[in-house]
Design an enzyme around this catalytic site. Structure first.
Site, mmCIF file in Angstrom:
data_model
loop_
_atom_site.group_PDB
_atom_site.id
_atom_site.type_symbol
_atom_site.label_atom_id
_atom_site.label_comp_id
_atom_site.label_asym_id
_atom_site.label_seq_id
_atom_site.Cartn_x
_atom_site.Cartn_y
_atom_site.Cartn_z
ATOM 1 N N ASP A 189 37.458 41.978 41.247
ATOM 2 C CA ASP A 189 38.293 42.375 40.109
ATOM 3 C C ASP A 189 38.827 43.789 40.291
ATOM 4 O O ASP A 189 39.986 44.077 39.981
ATOM 5 C CB ASP A 189 37.478 42.306 38.813
ATOM 6 C CG ASP A 189 37.442 40.916 38.206
ATOM 7 O OD1 ASP A 189 38.366 40.125 38.448
ATOM 8 O OD2 ASP A 189 36.483 40.618 37.474
ATOM 9 N N VAL A 190 37.976 44.692 40.771
ATOM 10 C CA VAL A 190 38.403 46.077 40.954
ATOM 11 C C VAL A 190 39.491 46.161 42.025
ATOM 12 O O VAL A 190 40.512 46.851 41.847
ATOM 13 C CB VAL A 190 37.193 46.960 41.317
ATOM 14 C CG1 VAL A 190 37.648 48.380 41.662
ATOM 15 C CG2 VAL A 190 36.191 46.984 40.177
#
Length: 429
Positions: A209-210
């Site tokens: 996600d990052v």
């Protein structure tokens, strides 16, 4: 036939802090000749309005990064429950909002809209029409029923940068839900994480996600630059699987070069040695990252064994990789004489990259000692934020605001959306 809404004028960015005052500015200065107050520093994205319809982590974190750079971000959530991550705890902040939510929603204004309600859907469309950037991570096709799909938003607002984030793209994987943990598994990351022969492991943070958030931010900034030149917006598409595959770098490249799948190596590196954790006194671990032969010679000298650098098994990096087992034994025999902190002091003085395996609190303390100001307060009673990693000399990152409480700015924003399109955003209260 109804006429299309006129395009709202794009907000004008604030002048830079060192801009020459106009005559009107000069007339407003104190008649006694005292210095006028220093104007706020210009931000890179001053005047950019972001409509954040995204949830969980990748989209919200991208929007928070744009807010760090000076954009005005309006976060739109479901009434009643809001973003899923508001309930992802413990740990919870003092106001019972999950710390997870706070991590990705700083500096935003918050409102709730029920897209199934015609009035709320109309307000959402008006927000999209006024925005410079729209970020969403709905399943492909699901926003069309509300007039918020990219075809409709770009038709209503040709300058809009519409960023859509999915798990597996808009083709054959469109219906697959995208969660970081699943993508770490199916995207190959878990297969190279962990100890040889052990259970495959995920990273200790929602790394995919990052990474996807950073890809989304890059794509949005590129699209805004294109709009600066042409006036035209565009669709920016990112997906978790592609962001992960693009981040496998040397591991994916190695597979493409050889046809072989890499496997887990614990803390070791497939192509460099020593580049791993090594046991010191009482088994405490020291991370050592020797990237070239000069650094290895310095490592051997500081350990009191300069002859290791002359040993034909260890003289060159490829030799050290080939003879890694013998190398690690020779190094750990000598490292057992001191602690990781003791070796860190001596090896760092010799420019050998190394350090102890810190906890999160120790990592924040290290950053503070190095003058990096890693934590930023956002108001009394609110959880501090980790400071943005970005440093810009001419357009510094904005001081963050606390993440919004559910619908905190909803009343003022709904009033604003029902008024003339060129009305400025209401001030924060």
């Amino acid at each position: 036939m109804p006429q299309p809404h006129p395009q709202p004028p794009r907000p004008r960015p604030r002048p830079p802090a060192d801009a020459t005052p106009t005559p009107a500015d000069a007339a407003a200065t104190d008649p006694a000749g005292t210095e006028p107050p220093t104007p706020p520093a210009a931000r890179a994205l001053d005047g950019v309005l972001v409509a954040d319809f995204s949830r969980v982590l990748a989209g919200p974190l991208a929007a928070a990064t744009l807010a760090d750079l000076g954009a005005e971000v309006i976060k739109v959530e479901r009434p009643g429950t809001g973003d899923d991550t508001r309930a992802w705890g413990p740990p919870f902040a003092a106001d019972r909002t999950a710390a997870y939510f706070d991590a990705a929603n700083r500096s935003k204004r918050g409102m709730t809209l029920d897209l199934g309600d015609p009035d709320d859907a109309a307000a959402a469309r008006e927000l999209a029409r006024r925005a410079d950037v729209l970020i969403e991570n709905f399943r492909p096709g699901s926003l069309a029923r509300y007039g918020l799909d990219h075809t409709t938003t770009l038709a209503a607002n040709p300058g809009l940068v519409h960023c859509t984030i999915t798990g597996f793209g808009s083709g054959a994987g469109a219906r697959l839900p995208g969660y970081d943990f699943v993508v770490q598994a199916v995207g190959g990351l878990m297969s190279i994480t962990g100890e040889p022969g052990g259970t495959p492991l995920k990273a200790g943070v929602a790394l995919v996600d990052v990474l996807t958030a950073k890809d989304a931010t890059t794509g949005i900034l590129a699209a805004l630059r294109h709009r600066d030149r042409t006036g035209q917006g565009q669709l920016v598409e990112v997906n978790l699987l592609s962001s992960l595959l693009g981040s496998l770098v040397n591991q994916a490249s190695g597979h493409l070069a050889t046809g072989r799948d890499p496997g887990p190596m614990g803390n070791r590196h497939p192509s460099i040695a020593p580049y791993e954790t090594l046991a010191c006194r009482e088994g405490q671990l020291l991370a050592v990252a020797v990237g070239n032969d000069r650094q290895f010679r310095e490592l051997a000298r500081v350990l009191g064994a300069p002859e290791l650098a002359e040993d034909l098994r260890f003289a060159r990096n490829e030799d050290r990789v080939r003879n890694r087992t013998d190398l690690i034994k020779a190094l750990e025999d000598r490292l057992a004489a001191d602690t990781p902190h003791g070796w860190t002091r001596r090896l760092s003085a010799a420019s050998v990259p190394c350090g102890p395996v810190n906890t999160v609190s120790e990592a924040l303390e290290l950053a503070a000692r190095l003058g990096l100001d890693p934590v930023t307060p956002v108001g009394e009673g609110r959880t501090p934020q980790v400071t943005s990693p970005l440093r810009l000399s001419g357009t510094p990152v904005a001081q963050p605001f606390a993440p919004p409480r559910l619908d905190e700015h909803g009343t003022a924003l709904r009033t604003w959306l029902s008024g003339p399109a060129d009305d400025p955003l209401p001030p924060r209260m």
